[in-house]
Design an enzyme around this catalytic site. Structure first.
Site, mmCIF file in Angstrom:
data_model
loop_
_atom_site.group_PDB
_atom_site.id
_atom_site.type_symbol
_atom_site.label_atom_id
_atom_site.label_comp_id
_atom_site.label_asym_id
_atom_site.label_seq_id
_atom_site.Cartn_x
_atom_site.Cartn_y
_atom_site.Cartn_z
ATOM 1 N N ASP A 62 85.952 -15.038 19.693
ATOM 2 C CA ASP A 62 86.317 -14.808 18.288
ATOM 3 C C ASP A 62 85.102 -15.191 17.440
ATOM 4 O O ASP A 62 84.099 -15.693 17.964
ATOM 5 C CB ASP A 62 87.536 -15.689 17.922
ATOM 6 C CG ASP A 62 87.989 -15.480 16.488
ATOM 7 O OD1 ASP A 62 87.952 -14.342 16.003
ATOM 8 O OD2 ASP A 62 88.372 -16.476 15.834
ATOM 9 N N SER A 63 85.229 -15.019 16.127
ATOM 10 C CA SER A 63 84.139 -15.415 15.239
ATOM 11 C C SER A 63 84.065 -16.934 15.073
ATOM 12 O O SER A 63 83.029 -17.461 14.693
ATOM 13 C CB SER A 63 84.361 -14.786 13.865
ATOM 14 O OG SER A 63 85.608 -15.206 13.356
ATOM 15 N N CYS A 84 90.387 -11.868 18.774
ATOM 16 C CA CYS A 84 89.977 -11.596 17.396
ATOM 17 C C CYS A 84 90.576 -10.255 16.970
ATOM 18 O O CYS A 84 90.316 -9.228 17.609
ATOM 19 C CB CYS A 84 88.450 -11.535 17.340
ATOM 20 S SG CYS A 84 87.796 -10.952 15.763
ATOM 21 N N GLU A 117 88.192 -22.347 8.229
ATOM 22 C CA GLU A 117 86.945 -22.851 8.833
ATOM 23 C C GLU A 117 86.404 -24.044 8.040
ATOM 24 O O GLU A 117 85.818 -24.954 8.613
ATOM 25 C CB GLU A 117 85.891 -21.738 8.906
ATOM 26 C CG GLU A 117 86.209 -20.635 9.911
ATOM 27 C CD GLU A 117 86.008 -21.040 11.379
ATOM 28 O OE1 GLU A 117 85.209 -21.951 11.671
ATOM 29 O OE2 GLU A 117 86.668 -20.430 12.256
ATOM 30 N N CYS A 132 95.444 -11.820 12.117
ATOM 31 C CA CYS A 132 94.146 -12.457 12.386
ATOM 32 C C CYS A 132 94.449 -13.747 13.137
ATOM 33 O O CYS A 132 95.384 -14.478 12.782
ATOM 34 C CB CYS A 132 93.454 -12.752 11.059
ATOM 35 S SG CYS A 132 92.062 -13.900 11.183
ATOM 36 N N HIS A 134 93.079 -16.509 13.221
ATOM 37 C CA HIS A 134 92.931 -17.775 12.482
ATOM 38 C C HIS A 134 94.258 -18.205 11.826
ATOM 39 O O HIS A 134 94.491 -19.389 11.599
ATOM 40 C CB HIS A 134 91.897 -17.613 11.355
ATOM 41 C CG HIS A 134 90.476 -17.804 11.791
ATOM 42 N ND1 HIS A 134 89.795 -16.866 12.511
ATOM 43 C CD2 HIS A 134 89.616 -18.846 11.597
ATOM 44 C CE1 HIS A 134 88.554 -17.301 12.738
ATOM 45 N NE2 HIS A 134 88.428 -18.505 12.195
HETATM 46 N N1 DGL Z 1 89.921 -14.460 13.828
HETATM 47 C C1 DGL Z 1 89.390 -13.171 13.603
HETATM 48 C C2 DGL Z 1 90.435 -12.103 13.493
HETATM 49 O O1 DGL Z 1 91.431 -12.244 14.184
HETATM 50 C C3 DGL Z 1 88.147 -13.042 12.747
HETATM 51 C C4 DGL Z 1 88.233 -13.540 11.362
HETATM 52 C C5 DGL Z 1 86.900 -13.420 10.623
HETATM 53 O O2 DGL Z 1 85.890 -13.908 11.121
HETATM 54 O O3 DGL Z 1 86.904 -12.804 9.534
HETATM 55 O O4 DGL Z 1 90.312 -11.121 12.817
#
Ligand code: DGL
Length: 237
Positions: free
Chosen positions: A7-8, A70, A142, A168, A170
């Site tokens: 993931d990011s 992600c 974050e 997402c 996150h």
């Molecule tokens: N967690 C990621 C997602 O599911 C990436 C979020 C991001 O870096 O913008 O889209």
């Protein structure tokens, strides 16, 4: 089994957490591209370049399976990534779409990053879906700084929804905030929980969790500790 997940940033750790619960005895390699976060505001070309780099990292690690933890990469690059390796690659969104096809509802709200929402992956595959881009959520998570007013401003128009999809990875970290503005009956879907229940994996006797991040700082380390409760190693690459 050696499993690579990426993931990011810390979002995909919510997926890893679910896998560790169900399949504790595996070798997990997690790649968080914190140097390039957020992914959600990037174009396809950039996302492809970044994710191909990560796939190459997993090829070198000799993993048996890659999981795109992600939503942004899953909705943007899956086809291209599958073309560059014979290692099986699972995306995080398809199992949730399959789940919703089997369990339809009158009003489904999807929160996602700008890129995921612009890809319309949920709208193109399902009915009764409202897709909403929520670009402030990832930086909030974050940076470990939740702004309740922003969350309220997104949810206040949708208090009558039947299902909220966390589009997402996150967003499970904001689940308690979301619940404050939703009726008790609203179902909240966590894509990691759905994915882990759809794939039969073998447990093996070795267990390890290796985390790799492209940028590490104190806040990141605190966030990791909140999500992953078992022992792990962490390395900056
Ligand atoms: N967690 C990621 C997602 O599911 C990436 C979020 C991001 O870096 O913008 O889209």
């Amino acid at each position: 089994m050696k499993i690579g997940m990426f993931d990011s940033g810390v979002g995909g750790l919510n997926v890893l957490k679910e896998f560790i619960k169900v399949y504790p005895n595996n070798q997990y390699y997690y790649y968080g591209d914190t140097k390039n976060i957020p992914y959600g505001d990037k174009d396809k070309e950039t996302l492809l370049k970044l994710s191909i780099n990560i796939i190459k990292f997993f090829i070198e690690k000799n993993v048996d399976l890659i999981i795109i933890a992600c939503g942004t990469i899953s909705s943007t690059c899956i086809k291209e990534l599958r073309n560059i390796t014979t290692i099986p690659i699972l995306d995080i969104i398809s199992p949730t779409i399959q789940y919703l096809k089997k369990n339809p509802a009158n009003k489904i709200l999807v929160f996602g990053t700008k890129r995921t929402i612009e890809n319309h992956i949920f709208k193109n595959n399902l009915t009764n879906v409202i897709e909403v881009s929520t670009p402030e959520f990832v930086p909030m998570i974050e940076n470990n700084h939740v702004d309740t007013l922003i969350i309220k401003s997104y949810l206040k128009n949708y208090i009558d929804i039947d299902i909220l999809v966390l589009g997402c990875t996150h967003y499970p970290l904001l689940i308690n905030e979301f619940k404050k503005y939703l009726k008790d009956e609203t179902k909240i879907l966590d894509m990691g929980k759905i994915l882990v229940n759809t794939i039969p994996l073998k447990n093996n006797s070795v267990s390890s969790i290796k985390l790799y991040f492209t940028k590490i700082d104190k806040v990141l380390e605190e966030n990791i500790k909140k999500i992953i409760k078992t022992s792990y190693t962490i390395e900056q690459i």
